[in-house]
Design an enzyme around this catalytic site. Structure first.
Site, short mmCIF file in Angstrom:
data_model
loop_
_atom_site.label_atom_id
_atom_site.label_comp_id
_atom_site.label_asym_id
_atom_site.label_seq_id
_atom_site.Cartn_x
_atom_site.Cartn_y
_atom_site.Cartn_z
N HIS A 213 0.82 -1.21 0.00
CA HIS A 213 0.00 0.00 0.00
C HIS A 213 0.86 1.26 0.00
O HIS A 213 1.96 1.30 0.56
CB HIS A 213 -0.90 0.04 1.24
CG HIS A 213 -2.13 -0.80 1.10
ND1 HIS A 213 -3.06 -0.61 0.10
CD2 HIS A 213 -2.61 -1.84 1.86
CE1 HIS A 213 -4.06 -1.47 0.25
NE2 HIS A 213 -3.81 -2.23 1.29
N CYS B 89 0.20 2.65 -4.65
CA CYS B 89 -0.57 3.83 -5.03
C CYS B 89 0.20 5.10 -4.68
O CYS B 89 0.98 5.13 -3.72
CB CYS B 89 -1.93 3.83 -4.33
SG CYS B 89 -3.02 2.51 -4.91
#
Length: 314
Positions: free
Chosen positions: A90, A142
């Site tokens: 993440h 991301c």
């Protein structure tokens, strides 16, 4: 006799098992890359450190463990060495008022313990790299564009890109992002401190191992020093998300960008430049229908230097 040039890597895969943030392909990404590093790029297995949050992992990818592994790699480097950091997991964006920009954001990766590692931490690592060594970061996460603070954009938001469409695959797609508010709520539940300042929570929980972004008076010391040997291949632009693909029982899960790079490396014999890797990975993802655009941040010289090749003598 000239000292032997080394190829050293730190590979980090975070799947966040049994949590609301669970991913499925990140550990597979770094295990596949480890094999590629050995077979294609001449890395010695003993010079590759792998940190994952798999149940049998001997060293978890906490913020402190990741930064220690990177520090050991950077501080042990000499001229001509090739350093590589592959992160799959993440990412997030942190609101910042740096330079008076109310809506400015900073990029960060999210270790398994939420001890964020920010763009400023990567800038500090690049700044202390031995002259003549290179440090390549591939971040399949991301908001990873710009993950080395102040590194020059070669392929990024200012480049001409064609937006993709919804993924054509039959896999379950998960975005590799944890919203800032969710991270803040998680950290505040641990500290019990009433504040909206995420830095306060991180310092309370992790002390000196928290990101330099939140340490007192650290920013002024970490400006870019001009063209350097930091090379960032990001899975997407800073305002985009990267995809984690889970085929369920039909096959092996993977990160879309990590898989695209693996495909590019397999399909092209001979040397590939950093620019070629990113351009070809963009085409792979576009062909697969993904709406994410890998980026390249580095000096002009390194844009056309060989991906994971030894630096040229100066």
């Amino acid at each position: 006799m000239e000292a032997q040039k080394k190829r050293v890597a730190v590979l980090v895969g975070c799947n966040y098992p049994n949590t609301a943030n669970e991913l499925h392909g990140c550990i597979n990404d770094v295990l596949a890359m480890k094999e590629t590093l050995v077979k294609r790029f001449g890395f010695d297995d003993s010079n590759i450190e792998v940190l994952t949050d798999a149940p049998n992992s001997c060293k978890l990818p906490t913020g402190a463990n990741i930064k220690q592994a990177l520090a050991n790699m950077v501080d042990g480097a000499k001229a001509g060495d090739v350093l590589y950091f592959h992160y799959s997991g993440h990412g997030t964006r942190i609101p910042s008022k740096k330079h008076g920009q109310t809506f400015h954001h900073e990029e960060a990766i999210v270790p398994c313990d939420f001890n964020l590692i920010t763009d400023l931490d990567f800038r500090q690592l690049v700044n202390r790299l031995a002259k003549g060594a290179s440090f390549t970061i591939l971040s399949d996460s991301c908001h990873s564009g710009g993950l080395i603070d102040k590194e020059k954009e070669q392929i990024g938001p200012s480049s001409s890109v064609q937006k993709g469409s919804t993924s054509k695959t039959c896999y379950t797609l998960t975005h590799k992002t944890i919203p800032y508010d969710s991270i803040q709520q998680h950290l505040s539940s641990l500290t019990k401190v009433i504040t909206t300042d995420i830095g306060t929570h991180l310092l309370e929980l992790f002390g000196s191992s928290a990101s330099l972004r939140f340490q007192t008076a650290s920013h002024a010391l970490l400006e870019a020093l001009g063209p350097d040997e930091g090379i960032l291949l990001s899975g997407c632009q800073a305002d985009e998300t990267s995809a984690d693909m889970n085929p369920g029982v039909a096959g092996k899960a993977y990160g879309a960008f990590s898989n695209a790079v693996e495909m590019v490396v397999r399909e092209k014999e001979g040397d590939l430049s950093n620019r070629e890797v990113v351009v070809r990975a963009r085409k792979v993802l576009q062909g697969q229908g993904f709406d994410q655009h890998p980026c390249l941040y580095c000096s002009d010289e390194n844009a056309d230097a060989t991906f994971l090749g030894h630096p040229q003598k100066t």
